[in-house]
Design a protein around this motif. Structure first.
Motif, mmCIF file in Angstrom:
data_model
loop_
_atom_site.group_PDB
_atom_site.id
_atom_site.type_symbol
_atom_site.label_atom_id
_atom_site.label_comp_id
_atom_site.label_asym_id
_atom_site.label_seq_id
_atom_site.Cartn_x
_atom_site.Cartn_y
_atom_site.Cartn_z
ATOM 1 N N GLY A 14 -57.424 -64.166 45.750
ATOM 2 C CA GLY A 14 -57.499 -65.073 46.893
ATOM 3 C C GLY A 14 -57.512 -64.304 48.197
ATOM 4 O O GLY A 14 -57.325 -63.077 48.219
ATOM 5 N N SER A 15 -57.723 -64.998 49.296
ATOM 6 C CA SER A 15 -57.688 -64.353 50.610
ATOM 7 C C SER A 15 -56.233 -64.178 51.036
ATOM 8 O O SER A 15 -55.310 -64.595 50.327
ATOM 9 N N GLY A 16 -56.013 -63.582 52.177
ATOM 10 C CA GLY A 16 -54.656 -63.295 52.651
ATOM 11 C C GLY A 16 -53.720 -64.493 52.609
ATOM 12 O O GLY A 16 -52.530 -64.353 52.297
ATOM 13 N N SER A 17 -54.253 -65.669 52.897
ATOM 14 C CA SER A 17 -53.416 -66.869 52.901
ATOM 15 C C SER A 17 -52.797 -67.138 51.535
ATOM 16 O O SER A 17 -51.723 -67.742 51.443
ATOM 17 N N ALA A 18 -53.464 -66.712 50.464
ATOM 18 C CA ALA A 18 -52.920 -66.932 49.118
ATOM 19 C C ALA A 18 -51.598 -66.185 48.962
ATOM 20 O O ALA A 18 -50.632 -66.716 48.394
ATOM 21 N N VAL A 63 -51.463 -58.895 57.165
ATOM 22 C CA VAL A 63 -52.821 -59.057 56.637
ATOM 23 C C VAL A 63 -53.831 -58.235 57.439
ATOM 24 O O VAL A 63 -54.704 -57.587 56.877
ATOM 25 N N SER A 64 -53.694 -58.243 58.765
ATOM 26 C CA SER A 64 -54.703 -57.510 59.548
ATOM 27 C C SER A 64 -54.203 -56.156 60.050
ATOM 28 O O SER A 64 -54.905 -55.484 60.798
ATOM 29 N N SER A 65 -53.006 -55.750 59.664
ATOM 30 C CA SER A 65 -52.522 -54.456 60.173
ATOM 31 C C SER A 65 -52.386 -53.380 59.107
ATOM 32 O O SER A 65 -52.443 -52.190 59.425
ATOM 33 N N HIS A 89 -47.179 -59.389 61.786
ATOM 34 C CA HIS A 89 -47.126 -58.062 62.409
ATOM 35 C C HIS A 89 -48.181 -57.962 63.507
ATOM 36 O O HIS A 89 -47.861 -57.902 64.684
ATOM 37 N N HIS A 90 -49.444 -58.002 63.075
ATOM 38 C CA HIS A 90 -50.521 -58.011 64.076
ATOM 39 C C HIS A 90 -51.056 -59.425 64.198
ATOM 40 O O HIS A 90 -51.688 -59.936 63.269
ATOM 41 N N GLU A 91 -50.803 -60.054 65.329
ATOM 42 C CA GLU A 91 -51.286 -61.421 65.557
ATOM 43 C C GLU A 91 -52.770 -61.318 65.911
ATOM 44 O O GLU A 91 -53.157 -61.050 67.056
HETATM 45 C C1 LIG Z 1 -56.906 -62.984 58.268
HETATM 46 C C2 LIG Z 1 -55.475 -63.234 58.376
HETATM 47 C C3 LIG Z 1 -54.797 -64.037 57.432
HETATM 48 C C4 LIG Z 1 -55.463 -64.643 56.237
HETATM 49 O O1 LIG Z 1 -56.472 -65.498 56.543
HETATM 50 P P1 LIG Z 1 -57.514 -65.931 55.395
HETATM 51 O O2 LIG Z 1 -58.224 -67.051 56.041
HETATM 52 O O3 LIG Z 1 -56.770 -66.299 54.198
HETATM 53 O O4 LIG Z 1 -58.364 -64.722 55.181
HETATM 54 C C5 LIG Z 1 -53.431 -64.184 57.560
HETATM 55 N N1 LIG Z 1 -52.771 -63.612 58.565
HETATM 56 C C6 LIG Z 1 -53.365 -62.842 59.485
HETATM 57 C C7 LIG Z 1 -52.551 -62.196 60.559
HETATM 58 C C8 LIG Z 1 -54.753 -62.633 59.420
HETATM 59 O O5 LIG Z 1 -55.352 -61.855 60.332
#
Ligand SMILES: *Cc1c(COP(=O)(O)O)cnc(C)c1O
Length: 392
Positions: free
Chosen positions: A94-98, A198-200, A168-170
């Motif tokens: 899944g993506s980061g949200s998973a 996720v982005s740091s 961490h990184h907004e």
């Molecule tokens: C990209 C991101 C996510 C995850 O977003 P997805 O839509 O699941 O890819 C979560 N947190 C941060 C800080 C992000 O940059």
């Protein structure tokens, strides 16, 4: 297959000069060689692309268990783990949200959560926690406002949370939040800390051990620079173990199940998207070959080059220099230019940027500098941006 930096065996047209030779029908209408200056998905290396064409393997066979084991070890290293008995990493399709949802849905309804939010992704943690916890408090600031030590302390003392969640990184603003400060405060108060990196991860120092992080999440397609599709949770072994008796609220994203399968068997509970695991392994090899400090220094040099060149065009960043990440920069749009115009003008020139959301919609644009971007493509991007602004 050997990596060849000048010509890709599967994508011969990947080089600018060979553009015409590259026209498989599935790609019709898609311009190749797009420079992705957005915060992910990013341009991936040829080494990662080559890994996508992997042998067919059975996912319950030794080929996959050794692959997953390797990936989990390398990931832990990137998260800053030195004591592999104390911390481990779990990979989730899944993506980061998973990964974020796996954490918050697995820690139990009665865990009292305090979310520190100062942008879109902090706000998303509040929303997510409200699905799964009875008590969700927040220190919710305006987007781009930085956290003050006394305000965090006051929130901790007032709400007495079991777990603090923060980003961490907004990514929505480009601001780096003070995880080591919050880590110290949580350690002193015996509070768990959940950090979305996720982005740091792989661009900024995360160091789960030093920063007293209980659960730390990330994904494959941002600074890790692999393709989309995998997310991860690195966490304290004792914390994963403590989830065993918690009444869980999802099955597919059950973090304890993932932890158990992966640590006991090096298997995923459900069918893994094999291809993206091969790609992630290649991306992690590239990171560890160069070494994390050098990797981060490279990303930093790209950020500095972009910032200094864009500043010369009179554009202003919305985050103060000492709070900026090295992943991306958010610039205020000049009054007479709309985001749609700038995005289209740059797209016509082969570049993809990112827009502002929420309160920043049509007020800013974002330029990221992660993934396979070299100095030459940055110079081309700068030229394209200058032309686009001049023609507006
Ligand atoms: C990209 C991101 C996510 C995850 O977003 P997805 O839509 O699941 O890819 C979560 N947190 C941060 C800080 C992000 O940059």
């Amino acid at each position: 297959m050997e990596a060849n930096p000048t010509k890709h065996p599967l994508f011969p047209g990947n080089q600018q000069k060979d553009r015409k030779s590259f026209s498989p029908s599935v790609f019709s209408g898609i311009q190749i060689d797009q420079g992705l200056f957005c915060p992910g998905p990013v341009n991936v290396s040829n080494e990662v692309k080559e890994a996508l064409l992997h042998p067919d393997i059975g996912h319950r066979e030794v080929e996959f268990t050794t692959l997953l084991k390797r990936i989990r070890q390398k990931l832990s290293t990137v998260f800053g783990v030195r004591n592999f008995l104390k911390y481990t990493s779990v990979v989730i399709n899944g993506s980061g949200s998973a990964a974020n949802e796996a954490v918050l849905s697995s820690i139990g309804r009665d865990t009292k959560v305090l979310v520190l939010a100062n942008g879109e992704f902090g706000d998303r943690l509040i929303e997510l926690s409200e699905y799964y916890q009875e008590t969700v408090n927040s220190l919710q600031l305006n987007w781009g406002e930085s956290f003050r030590t006394d305000a965090i302390e006051r929130a901790l003392d007032e709400y007495k949370p079991d777990l603090v969640a923060m980003v961490h990184h907004e990514t929505s603003t480009g601001m780096l939040n003070p995880i080591s400060l919050v880590g110290k405060m949580c350690r002193a108060r015996k509070i768990q800390l959940f950090v979305d990196t996720v982005s740091s991860l792989a661009a900024e120092t995360v160091d789960v051990e030093k920063n007293h992080i209980t659960y730390c999440t990330s994904s494959s397609n941002k600074a890790i620079a692999s393709v989309c599709g995998l997310s991860f949770v690195c966490g304290r072994v004792s914390a994963f173990e403590s989830l065993r008796d918690v009444r869980r609220q999802t099955r597919y994203l059950d973090l304890y199940r993932h932890y158990k399968y992966e640590t006991d068997l090096n298997q995923t509970p459900n069918t893994p998207s094999l291809t993206v695991y091969f790609a992630l392994d290649a991306a992690l090899n590239q990171i560890l070959r160069v070494g994390l400090p050098e990797r981060m220094a490279k990303i930093e040099r790209k950020a500095r080059l972009l910032r200094s060149e864009i500043a010369k065009m009179g554009l202003e960043a919305i985050v103060p220099e000492d709070k900026m990440s090295r992943v991306l920069t958010t610039f205020r749009l000049p009054d007479h230019i709309s985001y749609d115009y700038l995005r289209d003008a740059l797209k016509d020139r082969g570049f993809v940027i990112y827009g502002g959301k929420g309160p920043l919609e049509n007020k800013v644009f974002q330029v990221a500098n992660i993934g396979e971007i070299d100095k030459r493509s940055i110079q081309k991007f700068i030229k394209a941006l200058r032309e686009s602004l001049a023609q507006a």
